[in-house]
Design a protein around this motif. Structure first.
Motif, short mmCIF file in Angstrom:
data_model
loop_
_atom_site.label_atom_id
_atom_site.label_comp_id
_atom_site.label_asym_id
_atom_site.label_seq_id
_atom_site.Cartn_x
_atom_site.Cartn_y
_atom_site.Cartn_z
N GLU A 292 -1.21 17.29 -8.21
CA GLU A 292 0.05 18.00 -8.02
C GLU A 292 -0.07 19.06 -6.94
O GLU A 292 0.82 19.25 -6.13
CB GLU A 292 0.50 18.65 -9.34
N SER A 295 0.13 17.44 -3.66
CA SER A 295 1.46 16.87 -3.46
C SER A 295 2.47 17.95 -3.09
O SER A 295 3.32 17.75 -2.23
CB SER A 295 1.92 16.14 -4.72
N ALA A 298 2.09 18.64 0.41
CA ALA A 298 2.63 17.58 1.25
C ALA A 298 4.14 17.73 1.39
O ALA A 298 4.70 17.52 2.45
CB ALA A 298 2.28 16.21 0.67
N SER B 115 -2.93 4.54 0.17
CA SER B 115 -1.76 5.19 -0.43
C SER B 115 -0.58 4.22 -0.47
O SER B 115 0.18 4.21 -1.43
CB SER B 115 -1.39 6.45 0.34
N SER B 119 1.19 2.98 -3.87
CA SER B 119 2.62 3.20 -4.11
C SER B 119 3.31 1.91 -4.55
O SER B 119 4.47 1.95 -4.95
CB SER B 119 3.29 3.77 -2.86
N VAL B 199 -3.98 11.21 -1.44
CA VAL B 199 -3.04 11.94 -2.31
C VAL B 199 -1.87 12.51 -1.49
O VAL B 199 -0.71 12.42 -1.89
CB VAL B 199 -3.78 13.06 -3.07
N LYS B 202 0.39 9.68 -0.46
CA LYS B 202 1.09 9.15 -1.63
C LYS B 202 2.33 10.01 -1.90
O LYS B 202 3.42 9.49 -2.13
CB LYS B 202 0.13 9.15 -2.81
N ALA B 203 2.15 11.33 -1.85
CA ALA B 203 3.28 12.24 -2.09
C ALA B 203 4.32 12.08 -0.99
O ALA B 203 5.53 12.06 -1.26
CB ALA B 203 2.78 13.68 -2.16
N SER B 207 8.46 10.69 -1.05
CA SER B 207 9.62 11.50 -0.71
C SER B 207 10.45 10.91 0.43
O SER B 207 11.38 11.54 0.90
CB SER B 207 9.17 12.93 -0.35
N THR B 238 2.92 14.52 7.89
CA THR B 238 1.69 14.45 7.10
C THR B 238 0.54 13.91 7.94
O THR B 238 -0.58 14.40 7.89
CB THR B 238 1.91 13.55 5.86
#
Lengths: 301, 324
Positions: A292, A295, A298, B115, B119, B199, B202-203, B207, B238
């Protein structure tokens, strides 16, 4: 009607088959990657459990010790550690204790100070606020890490070499990226609670301690985790400043020095396992917060 | 309602700022002072503990000095620069550094691939994600010990597998062959680095606005086009962040080379110095030879290179954002 249905069905089934096959391939790739990532752990643990004699008499890699597993290497590290002559307790244990207090002290104070600055940038009004913030962000562009070695001259001039001061003191002033991150977080919080607290007569500092910190625990935890992991694994700092006195060695320093002393790979692997276990347990307990924490970063980025 | 009453009511419900009374102004001043002091603390820390060392190392570049004694510095007419820029070992270290840093691009590609696969939410993808982050948590020192044993010329698992599969001729002299030596550090970096990127990506993938994909599907775009036209641009910030952080870390790589390549009796770090990154060389010059002027010059070279690298990526990112 029924004619079109029968025409659609095989096509659908074919598509489903394709999806299942694709998922199987994805799963296989993920599994192979996992094996690649965890093979070194298997090798290290198995070797640490192999007896030194079996390792010495073997001509190739031992996949599984024929003489059965033994914990002798772990025992050796705690009983035959040559640095115990100076440190009295095994250097890995002392190193762990040193790492913990140095890291925790620095990380906690740094978080508190960074949070305070972030709070001021976000919620207080004063002259030059945004200009100072730009300056603070600009410091992140300067690759100070390239200057770690020349900084030795500065700390030597201060008489700080051979002490923990160069490891601890700079961290106490907070960090730019933490300030940046926390300010973003604070900016999203509504000001209602703060205004209410002001009416209750709370001062600016009390508001930070009693309201901002409790309301931003997730953000602080995310920052804590990464600062802690960074501090725990820090090697160059302790190597430059604490190398001369085994009593002040951190875990990573003790680990690297022990692998120079013990010639058997069983002992080296055991030392690596001992050094890894605390942080792996920490990760296993908090893995959700790790993920988390990144994330959230990000999303901000 | 009289004007003053209106103001009083508005103030009471918090609709407008109260008129600054003398007491109120004093409070604001106090608040401003508090704010100024708290934001100055980190800036002062930066000036003292990053600024001063940078200035000192800048001065030292142009001077001779005894040991670490700053009182003994004396202008040397660029002799240190001549020494460093005619030093073959320094150029070798730059080569090794670039080689090791390039592992960050491979690591980024792996991050993206993994990633994207994660997903797709196949069986166990949550568990995979947790496992993939484990190497990132491990200390470079322990990781180096593990991999040095894996690469061991005679008893390591890698040579064991190679010999089993391709016969004795496939054995690689990892620690003695200069042409493969740097690949070890490269591989270890690729093993350890992607966890963070996986990670992050992935985030970022999570989004991306699903409406974009739906619109693309209506237009008949295939999966590859969707990835290229929608996914990649959406996660570009990113990518730039990861690339920037990765390349800086790669250029300043120290821990793994230090463990892999302790100075041998000939004074080399790995065969033909193929394990010698520039930061490791800086450490050796500064600590083993007490040659701080040379260490400063080389540190400044790395300082400038990392600054330029991050500056270019920063600019690229800004341009991309303007295009979007």
């Amino acid at each position: 009607m029924s004619a079109t249905e029968t025409a659609v069905l095989p096509a659908k089934r074919r598509k489903n088959k394709k999806v299942v096959a694709l998922r199987a391939v994805i799963f296989a790739v993920l599994l192979l990657y996992t094996i690649f990532l965890f093979a070194p752990f298997y090798v290290t643990i198995i070797t640490s459990l192999t007896s030194v004699e079996e390792l010495n008499s073997s001509v190739s890699f031992i996949w599984w010790p024929k003489e059965g597993i033994t914990f002798d290497s772990y025992k050796t590290l705690f009983t035959e550690d040559p640095f115990m002559y100076i440190t009295t307790i095994p250097s890995l244990i002392l190193g762990f204790i040193n790492t913990m207090w140095m890291t925790l002290l620095t990380v906690f104070v740094s978080l508190f100070v960074s949070g305070l600055a972030a709070y001021s940038y976000s919620k207080l009004r004063f002259k030059g606020r945004e200009k100072l913030f730009m300056l603070q962000v600009a410091t992140m562009m300067i690759p100070t890490a390239a200057m770690t070695m020349p900084s030795f001259l500065f700390y030597d001039y201060l008489g700080w070499t051979g002490t923990v001061l160069p490891i601890i003191i700079p961290g106490l002033f907070g960090g730019a990226s933490t300030i940046f991150f926390l300010r973003m977080y604070f900016d999203q919080m509504s000001n209602d609670t703060i205004e209410a607290a002001k009416l209750d007569g709370l001062g600016v500092f009390s508001i930070y301690v009693k309201i901002m910190i409790p309301l931003s625990i997730p953000a602080f935890v995310a920052q804590f985790i990464f600062s802690f992991v960074g501090g725990y694994n820090n090697y160059m700092g302790p190597l430059l400043y604490l190398y001369d006195d085994p009593n002040m060695w951190t875990l990573q320093l003790a680990l690297s020095e022990l692998t120079g002393v013990f010639s058997s790979n069983a002992d080296k692997c055991a030392a690596a396992v001992i050094a890894l276990v605390p942080l792996l347990i920490f990760y296993a307990c908090l893995q959700k917060l790790f993920i988390e924490g990144i994330s959230v970063g990000a999303g901000k980025e | 309602m009289a004007y003053q009453e209106k103001v009083a009511v508005a103030e009471a419900v918090g609709a407008v700022e109260p008129a600054p009374t003398a007491r109120r102004r004093k409070k604001i001043n106090k608040e401003a002072a508090f704010g100024l002091i708290t934001v100055l603390i980190p800036l002062i820390g930066f000036v003292v503990f990053s600024g001063f060392p940078i200035v000192i190392s800048f001065i030292v570049m142009f001077c001779d000095m005894d040991y670490y004694n700053l009182g003994s510095i004396a202008w040397n007419n660029f002799a240190t620069f001549q020494k460093v820029f005619t030093d073959d070992v320094f150029y070798r270290s730059l080569l090794v550094t670039l080689w090791v840093a390039s592992a960050q691009f491979v690591s980024l590609a792996i991050s993206l691939l993994m990633s994207v696969l994660l997903s797709k939410k196949v069986f166990g993808s949550k568990v995979f994600q947790i496992l993939f982050f484990v190497p990132y948590v491990c200390s470079s020192i322990a990781v180096s010990i593990m991999w040095m044993w894996m690469f061991n010329d005679s008893f390591g698992i890698i040579n064991d597998l190679l010999v089993r599969m391709f016969g004795e001729g496939a054995r690689v002299q990892w620690f003695n062959d200069p042409s493969v030596y740097t690949w070890m550090i490269f591989i270890v970096t690729v093993w350890q680095a992607p966890g963070y990127g996986i990670v992050m990506y992935k985030a970022a993938l999570g989004s991306v606005d699903p409406a974009l994909y739906e619109a693309a599907q209506m237009d008949g775009a295939n999966a590859w086009t969707q990835f290229y036209k929608i996914t990649l641009p959406s996660i570009a910030p990113t990518t730039f962040y990861l690339l920037m952080a990765g390349v800086i870390a790669g250029l300043l790589s120290f821990d793994i080379p230090k463990l892999f390549s302790p100075l041998d009796w000939t004074g080399e770090a790995g065969p033909d110095n193929m394990g010698l990154t520039t930061v490791l060389y800086v450490y050796i010059r500064g600590m083993t030879y007490h040659d701080m002027p040379a260490a400063s010059v080389m540190s400044w070279v790395m300082f400038v290179i990392t600054f330029i690298a991050s500056f270019i990526m920063f600019k690229m990112r800004n341009r991309k954002e303007r295009e979007a």
